[in-house]
Structure formats: structure tokens, C-alpha cells
Design a protein around this motif. Sequence first.
Motif, mmCIF file in Angstrom:
data_model
loop_
_atom_site.group_PDB
_atom_site.id
_atom_site.type_symbol
_atom_site.label_atom_id
_atom_site.label_comp_id
_atom_site.label_asym_id
_atom_site.label_seq_id
_atom_site.Cartn_x
_atom_site.Cartn_y
_atom_site.Cartn_z
ATOM 1 N N GLU A 257 -0.222 -8.844 -28.422
ATOM 2 C CA GLU A 257 0.776 -8.066 -27.684
ATOM 3 C C GLU A 257 1.866 -7.536 -28.617
ATOM 4 O O GLU A 257 2.273 -6.376 -28.534
ATOM 5 C CB GLU A 257 1.401 -8.907 -26.568
ATOM 6 C CG GLU A 257 2.324 -8.087 -25.683
ATOM 7 C CD GLU A 257 2.635 -8.768 -24.365
ATOM 8 O OE1 GLU A 257 3.079 -8.056 -23.445
ATOM 9 O OE2 GLU A 257 2.440 -9.995 -24.232
ATOM 10 N N GLU A 258 2.307 -8.374 -29.550
ATOM 11 C CA GLU A 258 3.373 -7.911 -30.457
ATOM 12 C C GLU A 258 2.849 -6.871 -31.445
ATOM 13 O O GLU A 258 3.598 -5.991 -31.895
ATOM 14 C CB GLU A 258 4.027 -9.089 -31.186
ATOM 15 C CG GLU A 258 3.099 -9.894 -32.058
ATOM 16 C CD GLU A 258 3.628 -11.315 -32.328
ATOM 17 O OE1 GLU A 258 3.920 -11.611 -33.496
ATOM 18 O OE2 GLU A 258 3.739 -12.108 -31.365
ATOM 19 N N LYS A 259 1.563 -6.943 -31.768
ATOM 20 C CA LYS A 259 0.994 -5.941 -32.687
ATOM 21 C C LYS A 259 0.771 -4.592 -31.994
ATOM 22 O O LYS A 259 0.698 -3.557 -32.655
ATOM 23 C CB LYS A 259 -0.328 -6.446 -33.288
ATOM 24 C CG LYS A 259 -0.175 -7.638 -34.250
ATOM 25 C CD LYS A 259 -1.522 -8.045 -34.824
ATOM 26 C CE LYS A 259 -1.511 -9.430 -35.453
ATOM 27 N NZ LYS A 259 -0.806 -9.475 -36.745
ATOM 28 N N LEU A 260 0.624 -4.610 -30.660
ATOM 29 C CA LEU A 260 0.409 -3.358 -29.916
ATOM 30 C C LEU A 260 1.725 -2.708 -29.491
ATOM 31 O O LEU A 260 1.804 -1.486 -29.382
ATOM 32 C CB LEU A 260 -0.446 -3.624 -28.666
ATOM 33 C CG LEU A 260 -1.899 -4.027 -28.894
ATOM 34 C CD1 LEU A 260 -2.549 -4.430 -27.574
ATOM 35 C CD2 LEU A 260 -2.696 -2.911 -29.548
ATOM 36 N N GLY A 261 2.747 -3.514 -29.224
ATOM 37 C CA GLY A 261 3.998 -2.986 -28.683
ATOM 38 C C GLY A 261 3.827 -2.618 -27.214
ATOM 39 O O GLY A 261 2.713 -2.493 -26.719
ATOM 40 N N PRO A 262 4.932 -2.429 -26.485
ATOM 41 C CA PRO A 262 4.818 -2.108 -25.055
ATOM 42 C C PRO A 262 4.311 -0.688 -24.836
ATOM 43 O O PRO A 262 4.720 0.234 -25.555
ATOM 44 C CB PRO A 262 6.253 -2.262 -24.537
ATOM 45 C CG PRO A 262 7.123 -2.170 -25.750
ATOM 46 C CD PRO A 262 6.320 -2.588 -26.934
ATOM 47 N N PRO A 263 3.404 -0.466 -23.862
ATOM 48 C CA PRO A 263 2.908 0.892 -23.576
ATOM 49 C C PRO A 263 3.957 1.705 -22.820
ATOM 50 O O PRO A 263 4.864 1.136 -22.192
ATOM 51 C CB PRO A 263 1.674 0.644 -22.708
ATOM 52 C CG PRO A 263 1.965 -0.666 -22.015
ATOM 53 C CD PRO A 263 2.804 -1.477 -22.962
ATOM 54 N N VAL A 264 3.839 3.035 -22.880
ATOM 55 C CA VAL A 264 4.825 3.913 -22.223
ATOM 56 C C VAL A 264 4.128 4.982 -21.380
ATOM 57 O O VAL A 264 2.975 5.329 -21.637
ATOM 58 C CB VAL A 264 5.747 4.616 -23.259
ATOM 59 C CG1 VAL A 264 6.590 3.613 -24.011
ATOM 60 C CG2 VAL A 264 4.939 5.497 -24.212
ATOM 61 N N PRO A 265 4.843 5.540 -20.367
ATOM 62 C CA PRO A 265 4.271 6.657 -19.603
ATOM 63 C C PRO A 265 3.904 7.821 -20.528
ATOM 64 O O PRO A 265 4.583 8.081 -21.527
ATOM 65 C CB PRO A 265 5.407 7.046 -18.650
ATOM 66 C CG PRO A 265 6.238 5.808 -18.518
ATOM 67 C CD PRO A 265 6.165 5.132 -19.846
ATOM 68 N N SER A 266 2.828 8.537 -20.163
ATOM 69 C CA SER A 266 2.279 9.578 -21.048
ATOM 70 C C SER A 266 3.225 10.752 -21.251
ATOM 71 O O SER A 266 3.126 11.460 -22.253
ATOM 72 C CB SER A 266 0.946 10.071 -20.496
ATOM 73 O OG SER A 266 0.039 8.996 -20.418
ATOM 74 N N CYS A 267 4.161 10.987 -20.310
ATOM 75 C CA CYS A 267 5.065 12.132 -20.466
ATOM 76 C C CYS A 267 6.378 11.739 -21.150
ATOM 77 O O CYS A 267 7.332 12.521 -21.164
ATOM 78 C CB CYS A 267 5.325 12.798 -19.124
ATOM 79 S SG CYS A 267 5.949 11.649 -17.877
ATOM 80 N N SER A 268 6.424 10.539 -21.747
ATOM 81 C CA SER A 268 7.668 10.062 -22.374
ATOM 82 C C SER A 268 8.030 10.877 -23.612
ATOM 83 O O SER A 268 7.166 11.166 -24.451
ATOM 84 C CB SER A 268 7.516 8.600 -22.817
ATOM 85 O OG SER A 268 7.135 7.768 -21.763
#
Length: 551
Positions: A257-268
Amino acid sequence: RRGKDGRARAGASAAMAEPAARLCCLGWDFSTQQVKVVAVDAAMNVFYEDSVHFDRDLPEFGTQGGVHVHQDGLTVTSPVLMWVQALDILLEKMRASGFDFSRVLALSGAGQQHGSIYWKAGASRVLTSLSPDLPLHEQLQACFSIRDCPVWMDSSTTAQCRQLEAAVGGAQALSRLTGSRAYERFTGNQIAKIYQQNPEAYSHTERISLVSSFAASLFLGSYCPIDHSDGSGMNLLQIQDKVWAQACLGACAPHLEEKLGPPVPSCSVVGPVSSYYVQRYGFPPGCKVVAFTGDNPASLAGMRLEEGDIAISLGTSDTLFLWLQEPTPALEGHIFCSPVDPRHYMALLCFKNGSLMREKIRDESASGSWSEFSKALRSTEMGNGGSLGFYFDVKEITPEMIGRHRFSPENREVPAFPADVEIRALIEGQFMAKRIHAEGLGYRVLPKTKILATGGASHNRDILQVLADVFGAPVYVIDTANSACVGSAYRAFHGLAAGTGVPFSEVVKFAPGPRLAATPSPGAAQVYAALLPRYAQLEQRILSQPQGLPE
């Protein structure tokens, strides 16, 4: 999605002739064989395009078709520094052509789906302190713990797929959670293989990117988050809650999880462009970077699909893109979060027996002539008098079936059809299968549904007429040579407006539209309402029998 566009060669000269004051957004596409860029102005016109082709322009990396196929025939990788150097070359080409970077409001992009990049510990410091005096590839040489990265063509992770499915309670449970059963090319399984076979490289990795978020990181000058839509192609993201699925992360590798980072909405909007581009190329400091996404989601944006729409690419294999409101994940096909509407979804279905099967039946039943083939479609009635056919000379993906199976109106299997009946049985069968399997994923034809057809067979009006009849919706054709690139530029404009709640369809309403090619014939709805359930039952009957070899 990976074709060449002859117009790209004219990109440099086209830019010189354009008015200097044209504000624009850039759309990038880091695809399998090339990096491509388009510039789209505020009136949604493409006025610049260019590309760098890996095999031709970067021969020192020794790729064929942009990849390295390993000795086992299953492992397929691409050199990460090749992608970085291609970006350097493309930016220099743009500068040499006189492209005015100061007019760029925002940029976004697409990456070939499922590829993964492994940033070495310390790479983030390098990214945030790039010198404008040197090209990127010279400064990022030592930034990757894996130098040859797995890409979407890799199929070497079958063991990891089975481990992941077992960890979450089976293939159907994984599909409900992440939108797809475990697939060899999906990123979670690729990460699991690297952790198992190269634990040292994994432990030295501080960040894992998809090709899309890696390319965005180059522009951002820091690690860019993975967007929800491309993140749905990893077997790791919970598509309903849009967070990483803890059970899947744990089954693949530690500290993931720490290597991926938090995901974000596609229009961010993920941030302003790095000062490196401001100083080296003259980008404005206020130029925004909008989250990059996968090439398939970007193509959905480029084709401007809306709720209820369906896009059908009729190529070597046939691919369906669907816009879904309420998805029903299944063992076949893929569900992704929508790249343009955070409340909705897109689905992807692939059918192997596409154009090659159509060409075979053309050769066998129409003397190799498309005009004879079309004449047969025009001279036979909708529903083919009740004769139905299944044509799979190579083992099909959707459904898993092989062989040719023909049924009389009384559901008896018969060895042959007359030539004109055979041709209609093939085309009707191909489109009925597509509709049945699309509906299995939650798709419904709405009163406002449009079908957008692309690919070789979309030039045949008689084939498109059958498509309109079977789906009960009008069929449009659209030029999609650059759909991922153009869709990325559209998404950049949407990113600028997204904070105001303006829908994507409003942002792109003045973009060039598709052309109407066919509307459903009178009575088509009744004919296929009767045939579709019968076709689905016969498909199940064939699947329940031991699968033989093709006739």
C-alpha cells in the motif's frame, strides 16, 4: 489502439502555420510501440501531432514492436529508460518545430494498461531536483530498481493469479471486488512475481507506478498517484469503494500500500507542471497536470461515449467498450471505473474471432469478395429464418468455446448452411454474442443509446446494418486513429473544469462528432427479442458439451 497515423508526420510543419495565441491542452499516449502527442485548442480542434517510434527512433534498446519477448515466450518487458528518452526526443522535436509551450493550459495522458514501473529508493529526490540543462534520461539513469518492466503482453504469472484468487475466495469473489478475475497481465500478479522472484529489487523499490502514473510523474516532478480508472486494471482496487483491497495487497506483496500510494479520481488535477519544463521548454508555471489514465479508458474519452453508449472496435479481434451505471462483474470481461464520470463505470469485452473469421467465411462463401458478402447480407432476412451459427476457429475468450456450430430453426445441429445463410449466421451470431455478454455485465440499451463503430469492418455498411438491428440502436462511425491521445487532451480540459462540476460531455460538446451510418430496420426489435434468448440457450448447450476441435 496502437496504429500509426500518417498525419503525425505533418505535425511539425502544421505547428509553424498556426496562430501563436492559440491556447491549448496536450494529450500524450505512452503506448506499446510509440510515444505520441497531440495539441487540442479550446475549440476542440487538433492542430499539432507528432510521435517517436521505439523500434525505429531508439534502435539501441533492441525492441521489436516496442517490447522484449523473453526466451520462455511468456515474459514480455519494455526498458523504462526507452520511454523516458522517447519523451525527451518528442519534446525536442516540438521545440525545434516552433511549438509555443507557453500556450499550454494543462496536459494529461494515457499509458498502455497493466505495465508497471519500479522506482528505486531515492528516486523521488532526483525527480524533485531535475536540472533544466540536461535531458530527463541522463538524470534518471539510476532511478529504477527494475530496468526492464513487465507490460500488458506478459503472461508469465499464472501461479500468482491462482494464489490471488485463492486468497480472496475464488475467481468470482475477486471479480466482484476488483472488476475482473485474476489475469496474468494485471499488475497485482506482476508485482507478486517480482516480489517472489526478485525480493531484493522489490525491497529497494520505494514506489510502484503504472505506465500512466509513471508518465505523469515525469511531468509533475514528483510521484503521481494512480487514477481510479487505470487502477481498476490491477486486480487490487475495490471498484465500488475506490480504495485498495487489503486482502489483495496482502496476497501479492508486503508493504504494497505504501509503495502504491493512495489512488485518486481520474479527473483530478494532481499539481502544476515541474519547474524543469518551465525552464527548459517554456511551459507556463500555471500549466496543470491532470491525472493520466490507461489507453482504453482514454479511448472511451476520445470517442466521447456517454451513458448507455457502446463502442465496438471491429478489428483482428473485436473489442467492446461499454458505459455502465450499475456494473455486474463476471468471470468474463473487465469492469473499470469510468475515466470521465466518478459515479459510473466502463466495461471491456474482447472477442478473438473477429476480422479473421469474417475473412474466412468471405473466402469460403463469397468467393473472397466483400461485395458478394454484402449482397448476401442484403438478400437474407433479419433473423435468417431461424438459422443460427457459432463460428470460433480459434478458442474464443468470450465465451470459452471452439469450433463451428450451426443450428436449424428447430435447434437441431446441422453440418452446413447455404452460402448466403452462412454469411448472415456469422454476422448475426457475432453481434448477438456481443449483446448477450454485454448485458451479462449489466449493460442495457437505453432510448438514447448510440453505438460507435471503429476498425476495418466499420467501413462495411451492410455489416453495420446488422449491428444496428441486433442492438436496436443507431450506429455511428468515428475516426479513432488517435483516440487515446485526443481523449487525453479532452480529459485535460475536463480536469480544468472538473472542480466546477461541469460534466465531461459539456466540455467536449463542440468536438468533431461521429457520422450516422445505420439505423435499426422496422421490426428488428421483435425479431431479435425472440432470437437472443434462443442464441444464449444454444451457447450454454454447446458449452456443456465436451469441447472438440474446430471442424
